[in-house]
Design a protein around this motif. Structure first.
Motif, mmCIF file in Angstrom:
data_model
loop_
_atom_site.group_PDB
_atom_site.id
_atom_site.type_symbol
_atom_site.label_atom_id
_atom_site.label_comp_id
_atom_site.label_asym_id
_atom_site.label_seq_id
_atom_site.Cartn_x
_atom_site.Cartn_y
_atom_site.Cartn_z
ATOM 1 N N SER B 73 0.967 -1.103 0.294
ATOM 2 C CA SER B 73 0.301 0.274 0.136
ATOM 3 C C SER B 73 0.811 1.380 0.126
ATOM 4 O O SER B 73 0.534 2.627 -0.162
ATOM 5 N N GLU B 74 2.248 1.158 -0.151
ATOM 6 C CA GLU B 74 2.576 2.374 0.482
ATOM 7 C C GLU B 74 3.091 2.466 0.741
ATOM 8 O O GLU B 74 2.930 4.283 0.319
ATOM 9 N N LEU B 75 2.916 2.209 2.496
ATOM 10 C CA LEU B 75 2.770 2.743 3.039
ATOM 11 C C LEU B 75 3.898 3.687 3.947
ATOM 12 O O LEU B 75 4.674 2.206 4.388
ATOM 13 N N ARG B 76 4.502 4.352 5.062
ATOM 14 C CA ARG B 76 5.089 5.293 5.801
ATOM 15 C C ARG B 76 4.724 4.105 7.029
ATOM 16 O O ARG B 76 3.925 4.358 7.527
ATOM 17 N N PHE B 77 5.713 3.033 7.401
ATOM 18 C CA PHE B 77 5.326 2.279 8.814
ATOM 19 C C PHE B 77 6.814 2.282 9.528
ATOM 20 O O PHE B 77 7.663 2.003 8.821
ATOM 21 N N GLU B 78 6.152 2.384 10.329
ATOM 22 C CA GLU B 78 7.594 1.490 11.399
ATOM 23 C C GLU B 78 6.828 0.518 12.574
ATOM 24 O O GLU B 78 5.599 0.443 12.781
ATOM 25 N N VAL B 79 7.158 -0.942 13.230
ATOM 26 C CA VAL B 79 7.313 -2.034 13.857
ATOM 27 C C VAL B 79 7.452 -1.478 14.482
ATOM 28 O O VAL B 79 9.154 -1.821 15.045
ATOM 29 N N VAL B 80 6.778 -1.515 16.383
ATOM 30 C CA VAL B 80 7.441 -1.837 17.184
ATOM 31 C C VAL B 80 7.667 -2.790 18.535
ATOM 32 O O VAL B 80 6.264 -3.353 18.454
ATOM 33 N N SER B 81 8.319 -3.868 18.843
ATOM 34 C CA SER B 81 8.332 -5.249 19.572
ATOM 35 C C SER B 81 8.457 -4.147 21.176
ATOM 36 O O SER B 81 9.246 -3.658 21.861
ATOM 37 N N ALA B 82 6.644 -5.526 21.809
ATOM 38 C CA ALA B 82 6.127 -4.818 22.388
ATOM 39 C C ALA B 82 6.159 -5.165 24.026
ATOM 40 O O ALA B 82 5.260 -5.454 24.198
ATOM 41 N N ALA B 83 6.279 -7.156 22.734
ATOM 42 C CA ALA B 83 5.691 -8.792 23.847
ATOM 43 C C ALA B 83 5.874 -8.241 25.098
ATOM 44 O O ALA B 83 5.145 -8.253 26.169
ATOM 45 N N ASP B 84 7.235 -8.476 25.910
ATOM 46 C CA ASP B 84 7.147 -8.072 27.343
ATOM 47 C C ASP B 84 6.449 -7.383 27.748
ATOM 48 O O ASP B 84 5.358 -7.369 29.114
ATOM 49 N N ARG B 85 6.204 -5.618 27.563
ATOM 50 C CA ARG B 85 5.557 -4.836 28.149
ATOM 51 C C ARG B 85 3.981 -5.528 28.183
ATOM 52 O O ARG B 85 3.743 -4.805 29.802
ATOM 53 N N PHE B 86 3.710 -5.811 27.054
ATOM 54 C CA PHE B 86 1.979 -6.263 27.305
ATOM 55 C C PHE B 86 1.905 -6.973 28.254
ATOM 56 O O PHE B 86 1.107 -7.159 28.947
ATOM 57 N N PHE B 87 2.638 -8.164 27.690
ATOM 58 C CA PHE B 87 2.672 -9.729 29.244
ATOM 59 C C PHE B 87 2.841 -8.900 30.964
ATOM 60 O O PHE B 87 2.377 -9.481 31.516
#
Lengths: 315, 315
Positions: B73-87
């Motif tokens: 879709s030609e979106l500008r995006f970033e992936v934030v890894s946050a599994a520990d924080r949510f658990f």
């Protein structure tokens, strides 16, 4: 398969040998214990008395139905009302094995008192082969603690007499038909009653919900069988789950419990298949259950698991 | 139904008016937030940045799939890894509303940090009409606390921008198709992810089970749809229940959890119908689930309740 006349003659002879005086029979109204009671009646006549316990965990109309069956079978029987005792015994208990132990202990205490009243120490039970095989016979692991197996404590005054312990379910059915009892085609009902169909705490309120849900499943399945939409199942029932989920009631949300519906085919209960119940029948069960238990039950699930890997009952 | 070109032109104009500088977009990979991100991209170009949070509660392969969609879709995006924080945030929480509050709070804290990093206070969200209607708009009761509605605390530095708040789901789908994004036909996936499909405690282990079960349901339903055995459902997923029941594994008994399968038809998610999934498809789902989660899950249930009285998701 054994010859029925031979089996009955054998069983009567053994019952007379094992019961010198009088005996009481633990009679739940299920097929196994009813056949045991009929054999005891045949062997001992008025020296035997069937005891039917109304433990408050019975299905809708069960007491009346059992009275009728027993009268039609010309059994000598008594009904003991003991709902309060069983609900007290189950108060605060959630663990399935502990439930069965408590119920088993309450049964034993009650039968001890009845035996004393009847001047005997012999208790006739309808234990069949899968009961003790699954309860840890031979080298198997214990599949389930049957309330009617191994539940007699060492210090009890009662001696067990088990005329059906070598039979499988289909053989018991055949013997029942041979004896001409109307319970021959009844679906099995667990000794601990609705207690094992109420997952989590067993309260009078939750047992009432399970009773309503079971009556709906029985009515709708029997209607579908009569209409030719479904073969006759081995067993069909509802289980009340303690898991709450969100529902919508008008413009409000409610948190209600869920009911799981089980309809299985089987020959001997050792294996079973979840039946293909028509969508319309399941829809009617879901609609009636959530309406007749409005606000209490918001979700109805159909159990699609075979045995193995799942057992027929949940607990 | 609105005219798509008019709606998109209107939305772009309003976004430019409401976002004087830069903005971040809460992008879950679901259809609503992806459409919101596309509109933000159209309106703001490089002044907008989509933030995709890997909270450890995603479906199997979800991160890779979303990356692919966003790239296409030609979106500008970033992936934030946050599994520990949510658990950590969910540790010991069982109440569904509290789960949503904790997850909502963790999202807000994370987006605040991302906004600061990106030098903005504007958060674009894909809230649609049923979200706020069911969350207590007008005189209605609160059906559900949506993690993306009302979750912004009064003292937050963030200002919400909601370009889709007047649309219903079918309208969002139409706009998505108009914008040519491949997510147009994706089934909805809840913002709190698998957390609302894990009834009871949310642990990494139980989320793994829900992930496996969801992947099986998706594969088997999609296979059945492709084979013409089933119409395309609105939504199809698995829910892990904390309720244990007895199962048989070889000669041993096991106590395992249960999985409930939900496959519904709907037009706008305000009402829904449980679909008539062929018995063979359900049998395959049950067989695979109890085998791939052997000893952990012993029972598979098919949810036959419509909405109302049940909601689509359980929590």
């Amino acid at each position: 398969m054994i010859d029925h006349a031979t089996f009955v003659g054998e069983a009567v002879r053994r019952l007379r040998a094992e019961v010198p005086g009088t005996a009481i029979v633990a009679a739940s109204g299920g097929i196994d214990s009813t056949v045991a009671a009929l054999l005891a009646e045949k062997a001992l006549g008025e020296r035997a008395r069937a005891i039917f316990v109304d433990h408050g965990l019975l299905r809708a109309g069960e007491v009346e139905r059992v009275r009728e069956y027993f009268r039609a079978s010309e059994l000598r029987f008594e009904v003991v009302s003991a709902a309060d005792r069983f609900f007290s015994a189950l108060d605060g208990v959630v663990d399935p094995e502990e439930k069965r132990r408590r119920i088993g202990a309450a049964f034993i205490r009650l039968f001890e008192a009845e035996a004393e009243r009847f001047g005997t120490d012999r208790l006739v039970q309808g234990t069949i082969a899968p009961d003790w095989i699954e309860s840890g016979g031979a080298l198997r692991d214990t599949i389930k603690t049957h309330h009617n197996v191994g539940g007699i404590p060492a210090d009890s005054r009662l001696t067990l007499v088990e005329p059906l312990r070598d039979l499988y379910k289909d053989e018991v059915r055949a013997v029942a038909r041979y004896l001409g009892t109307p319970v021959a085609d009844r679906q099995p009902f667990p000794g601990p009653g609705l207690a094992v169909r109420v997952i989590g705490p067993v309260t009078p309120d939750r047992v009432r919900r399970a009773r309503v849900a079971n009556a709906i499943v029985e009515e709708e399945v029997e209607r579908a069988v009569a209409a030719g939409q479904l073969g006759r199942p081995w067993q069909y029932f509802a289980v009340l789950l303690p898991t709450r989920s969100v529902g919508v009631l008008g413009d409000n949300r409610v948190h209600g419990e869920a009911v799981s519906v089980r309809v299985v085919e089987s020959v001997d209960a050792m294996t079973a298949t979840a039946m293909a119940v028509p969508r319309a029948v399941l829809a009617r069960i879901a609609e009636r259950t959530t309406r007749e238990l409005s606000g209490e039950v918001v979700r109805v699930l159909y159990d699609v698991t075979d045995k193995p890997p799942a057992t027929i009952e949940w607990e």
